[in-house]
Design an enzyme around this catalytic site. Structure first.
Site, PDB file in Angstrom:
ATOM      1  N   CYS A 178     -64.820 110.396  24.176  1.00  0.00           N
ATOM      2  CA  CYS A 178     -65.785 109.968  24.882  1.00  0.00           C
ATOM      3  C   CYS A 178     -67.326 110.365  24.385  1.00  0.00           C
ATOM      4  CB  CYS A 178     -65.610 110.221  26.423  1.00  0.00           C
ATOM      5  SG  CYS A 178     -67.071 109.807  27.418  1.00  0.00           S
ATOM      6  N   CYS A 207     -61.842 106.475  29.138  1.00  0.00           N
ATOM      7  CA  CYS A 207     -62.363 107.795  29.178  1.00  0.00           C
ATOM      8  C   CYS A 207     -61.450 108.675  30.067  1.00  0.00           C
ATOM      9  CB  CYS A 207     -63.686 107.972  29.469  1.00  0.00           C
ATOM     10  SG  CYS A 207     -64.088 109.664  29.765  1.00  0.00           S
ATOM     11  N   CYS A 219     -68.644 112.538  27.377  1.00  0.00           N
ATOM     12  CA  CYS A 219     -68.120 113.997  27.859  1.00  0.00           C
ATOM     13  C   CYS A 219     -67.344 114.455  27.090  1.00  0.00           C
ATOM     14  CB  CYS A 219     -67.464 113.675  29.318  1.00  0.00           C
ATOM     15  SG  CYS A 219     -66.058 112.772  29.220  1.00  0.00           S
ATOM     16  N   TYR A 243     -85.354  66.768  41.458  1.00  0.00           N
ATOM     17  CA  TYR A 243     -83.907  65.933  40.970  1.00  0.00           C
ATOM     18  C   TYR A 243     -82.968  65.969  42.268  1.00  0.00           C
ATOM     19  CZ  TYR A 243     -82.909  70.784  39.718  1.00  0.00           C
ATOM     20  OH  TYR A 243     -82.801  72.231  39.504  1.00  0.00           O
ATOM     21  N   LYS A 279     -73.229  70.875  28.400  1.00  0.00           N
ATOM     22  CA  LYS A 279     -74.009  71.916  27.767  1.00  0.00           C
ATOM     23  C   LYS A 279     -74.238  71.520  26.425  1.00  0.00           C
ATOM     24  CE  LYS A 279     -75.182  74.962  31.037  1.00  0.00           C
ATOM     25  NZ  LYS A 279     -74.928  76.331  30.859  1.00  0.00           N
ATOM     26  N   ASP A 319     -84.260  73.889  31.527  1.00  0.00           N
ATOM     27  CA  ASP A 319     -83.916  75.092  31.750  1.00  0.00           C
ATOM     28  C   ASP A 319     -85.154  75.778  32.289  1.00  0.00           C
ATOM     29  OD1 ASP A 319     -82.718  77.297  31.348  1.00  0.00           O
ATOM     30  OD2 ASP A 319     -82.870  77.415  29.030  1.00  0.00           O
TER      31      ASP A 319
HETATM   32  S1  IVH Z   1     -78.829  68.934  40.279  1.00  0.00           S
HETATM   33  C1  IVH Z   1     -76.335  70.507  43.879  1.00  0.00           C
HETATM   34  N1  IVH Z   1     -80.070  68.471  38.358  1.00  0.00           N
HETATM   35  O1  IVH Z   1     -79.241  73.709  36.669  1.00  0.00           O
HETATM   36  C2  IVH Z   1     -76.734  70.396  42.436  1.00  0.00           C
HETATM   37  N2  IVH Z   1     -79.798  70.571  38.559  1.00  0.00           N
HETATM   38  O2  IVH Z   1     -76.934  75.223  36.058  1.00  0.00           O
HETATM   39  C3  IVH Z   1     -78.379  70.312  42.551  1.00  0.00           C
HETATM   40  N3  IVH Z   1     -81.034  72.034  36.949  1.00  0.00           N
HETATM   41  O3  IVH Z   1     -78.765  75.072  39.877  1.00  0.00           O
HETATM   42  C4  IVH Z   1     -78.771  70.677  41.338  1.00  0.00           C
HETATM   43  N4  IVH Z   1     -81.623  70.396  35.679  1.00  0.00           N
HETATM   44  O4  IVH Z   1     -81.258  74.764  39.008  1.00  0.00           O
HETATM   45  C5  IVH Z   1     -79.659  69.400  38.931  1.00  0.00           C
HETATM   46  N5  IVH Z   1     -81.361  67.548  36.488  1.00  0.00           N
HETATM   47  C6  IVH Z   1     -80.904  68.250  37.007  1.00  0.00           C
HETATM   48  C7  IVH Z   1     -81.000  69.848  36.628  1.00  0.00           C
HETATM   49  C8  IVH Z   1     -80.573  70.534  37.234  1.00  0.00           C
HETATM   50  C9  IVH Z   1     -81.677  71.617  35.781  1.00  0.00           C
HETATM   51  C10 IVH Z   1     -80.447  73.234  37.159  1.00  0.00           C
HETATM   52  C11 IVH Z   1     -80.639  73.637  38.598  1.00  0.00           C
HETATM   53  C12 IVH Z   1     -78.956  74.079  38.724  1.00  0.00           C
HETATM   54  C13 IVH Z   1     -78.549  74.529  37.538  1.00  0.00           C
HETATM   55  C14 IVH Z   1     -77.187  74.544  37.264  1.00  0.00           C
END
Ligand code: IVH
Length: 707
Positions: free
Chosen positions: A417, A435, A420, A231, A323, A123
């Protein structure tokens, strides 16, 4: 005119998500939380797929991130920086895998093994690092995915980022991609320092990293210890690996730090236990990694398959982010406030006693609409469970009834509203309350002005939200036209701007200068600025491209009011414009006050030239032999699945249609083609074999359209 409620909700969701994207990506200061953001995003995506007529190529579901901020030079990405699709459950993950099997013909057999690389999802903030001849030459943020900000000086201050690649075998040109992030310990230390110095503190490590990287003074960046995980990669002058796993090893050898723990895993048949184990393990270790992760990322290992799978508009088909579940915390609703938007929509917002939910301080949650409040029986003074998941926003998961104060009463949605005093009405069968103040409602007027000067529209620098409010409240700017007479009127209705608190000769001069510059505007941006419902950037561009000049567009829109007219027919024939958008356009041009505004802005008056000069649309040069052509696939193809064929055609700019008509340019026939081939031959259309089609698109690749 009445609007079906899903259409309204879609518009509202798009606006909300755009707004929050900017708070998150541009200001590094989200107002709402991940779970709520994800919920909005999912709601929009679901509504859009249930209502394909609402299609808008500008929808935030089809885009990445925010607009690049002013202050840094903008740099285009050689290869766009996309986002990732999200999975929220094991089922979503299985859908992802079955999509892959459906796309890659060789994987149709569920027993065929698929190798994947699983990594933590960091993140932070993604960055592209350009190496030429092994030397770091540029660092760019993701920005809007197509162009980002030049942060070269700042990335040089990050110790994890090599200035020169180690070892050998690296491509002469290579964009290395990864995440800039801040460790949990550095984040806490930074906030302590900031607090001691009376400076702003950050809500979470992600915002701290973004705020620290996007410092105009690289010395500040270097004081705030940032890290980088590699990555992925963008442009590469030559291939350097065959699998993701091998690419990771190469990147490590060239001096990059990789996001660990990563694993190479295989799924085959219904056995995805390895993936589930990886996910569970990481989720449980999440708090002890020392840096923030919000899920895991799964990537198809084989790079040739990654290439074939390619991209949908905002994300690759070959990767998915799974997620972690929402984090929750309880807090009290101090007040429920109803806010009025540009279209008059009244949105209830819960103001909360600020609470930390999984590392983010949350003080607001949108309650969407009256029904949502009633369904959950949310009241002022209630203790509620707030939850957030994934990468941005918060929602009210439910009320803790045991803690409801004695004497509490159900929330009564106001009938007037708050801005207004006009009546708030809700059409039968609709979720939204509006409104009725229209032009007299200050909230709506301000929102419309904000939209008019916003970045994709007139883009008037120095006319931010605060100044709009200021000029509005002083009565100097009530309509868009007033902006362009501001300088002329300066000092007449109020003291000269240069003498106001916080202003001076220079700032006043700069603002007038920016307004003058904005008074020459391309047609598409002008159309967008008008704030017509459902007309976003891409729709505005479609209209500009079709009608080319303001005069033609306006005449056509006024004529289209008659549903039997040629003009109406032409409007609907534009690919990407459906009934509902056409209705909104017609409705806009039916309102006399809108026509008066158009006159005032764009026609000469009293011997004076028009306030605005709206430029004709300049069509860009088309590329590729099949760009803009309509193609139909029929029968069984040999070398690729139907999904792959469609994706490749679309990537080359062709439109793929399901049925053959006089408008079809090519019909590609595989084995056992039936009636479509017959019809194509009857109509005398160009019929191609699969090989013929492949030859055609190969020829068209990367070459300008010569006819
Ligand atoms: S690969 C074409 N690998 O998550 C895809 N992204 O929510 C390239 N991110 O835009 C991304 N960890 O900023 C990839 N192990 C990981 C990642 C990662 C975090 C971010 C990245 C992406 C975003 C999407």
């Amino acid at each position: 005119m009445t609007h079906p409620s899903p259409a309204d909700r879609i518009i509202e969701l798009r606006r909300l998500i755009r707004y929050h994207n900017d708070r998150y990506y541009v200001d590094d200061a989200p107002e709402i939380d991940d779970a709520e953001y994800d919920a909005l995003f999912r709601e929009l995506r679901d509504l859009e797929s249930a209502h394909p007529e609402s299609f808008d190529p500008d929808s935030p579901t089809r885009k990445v991130g925010g607009t690049p901020s002013a202050g840094f030079r903008k740099v285009p990405h050689a290869v766009p920086m996309t986002s990732l699709e999200n999975a929220f459950s094991a089922d979503d993950l299985r859908d992802f895998l079955s999509g892959i099997r459906n796309f890659i013909l060789e994987l149709r057999d569920p027993g065929a093994p698929i190798a994947l690389v699983a990594e933590p999802k960091i993140d932070g903030l993604s960055c592209s690092l350009r190496y030429e001849a092994g030397r770091l030459v540029a660092g760019t943020t993701r920005g809007n995915g197509a162009e980002g900000e030049d942060v070269t000086a700042n990335v040089r201050a990050i110790a994890d980022i090599p200035h020169r690649l180690k070892g050998d075998g690296w491509p002469a040109v290579l964009d290395v991609r990864g995440e800039v992030y801040m460790s949990d310990a550095d984040f806490l230390a930074l906030n302590e320092r900031q607090e001691a110095e009376g400076a702003k503190t950050f809500a979470n490590p992600r915002n701290a990293a973004a705020g620290s990287l996007r410092q105009l003074d690289p010395a500040v960046t270097s004081r705030r210890s940032l890290h980088f995980f590699a990555y992925a990669w963008g442009e590469s002058s030559e291939p350097f690996a065959q699998t993701q796993w091998e690419a990771r090893a190469k990147l490590a050898g060239w001096g990059f730090v990789l996001n660990e723990p990563a694993e190479q895993l295989t799924v085959s048949g219904s056995d995805d236990s390895g993936l589930l184990r990886y996910y569970d393990n990481l989720r449980d270790r999440r708090a002890s990694l020392g840096f923030s992760i919000d899920g895991i990322v799964m990537k198809i290992d084989r790079l040739d398959w990654q290439v074939r799978l390619g991209f949908v508009s905002r994300a690759p088909r070959w990767a998915i982010a799974w997620k972690f579940p929402p984090e929750q915390a309880a807090t009290v609703i101090s007040r429920i406030v109803v806010q009025i938007g540009r279209t008059g929509k009244a949105t209830p917002v819960a103001h909360l006693v600020p609470v930390n939910v999984g590392g983010v301080l949350v003080s607001r949650a949108t309650l969407h609409n009256e029904d949502e409040i009633r369904r959950k029986d949310i009241r002022e003074g209630d203790t509620v469970v707030i939850q957030r998941a994934g990468d941005v926003i918060p929602q009210v998961a439910g009320v803790v009834l045991e803690r409801r104060p004695a004497g509490s009463v159900p929330f009564r949605f106001p009938s007037e509203c708050p801005e207004c005093g006009s009546r708030l009405v809700r059409e039968p069968g609709e979720a939204g309350t509006y409104c009725t103040g229209g032009l007299v409602c200050a909230a709506q007027a301000r929102e419309r002005l904000r939209h008019f000067v916003s970045r994709g529209a007139l883009d008037i620098e120095g006319m931010g939200d605060k100044n709009i409010e200021l000029f509005y409240d002083k009565g100097l700017v009530r309509t868009p036209a007033d902006i362009f007479t501001l300088e002329l009127r300066d000092g007449r209705e109020a003291p000269p701007l240069a003498t106001w608190t916080g202003w001076g000769e220079i700032s006043a001069h700069k603002l007038f200068e920016a307004i003058r510059r904005a008074s020459v505007v391309p047609l598409d941006r002008f159309i967008l600025a008008l704030g017509i419902r459902q007309v976003g950037e891409a729709t505005a561009r479609l209209l500009a491209r079709r009608y080319l000049s303001l005069v033609r567009w306006r005449a056509a829109m006024e004529a289209a009011a008659d549903p039997a007219s040629e003009a109406h027919h032409e409007l609907l024939s534009i690919e990407g414009i459906g009934e509902s958008v056409a209705d909104d356009l017609v409705a806009f041009f039916r309102e006399p006050h809108n026509l008066a505004l158009l006159d005032r802005l764009t026609l000469p008056s009293g011997g004076e030239p028009p306030l605005l000069s709206v430029g004709d649309f300049q069509p860009p040069a088309a590329a590729g032999a099949v760009a803009g052509k309509t193609v139909v696939f029929t029968g069984t193809l040999e070398t690729m699945s139907r999904s792959e064929a469609k994706a490749r055609a679309e990537a080359m700019g062709a439109n793929v249609a399901g049925s053959v008509s006089g408008k079809t340019d090519y019909v590609v026939v595989g084995a056992d083609a039936g009636s479509k081939e017959k019809k194509a031959r009857e109509l005398g259309l160009t019929v191609l074999s699969e090989a013929g089609w492949l030859a055609l698109i190969d020829r068209g690749r990367g070459r300008d359209n010569d006819g």
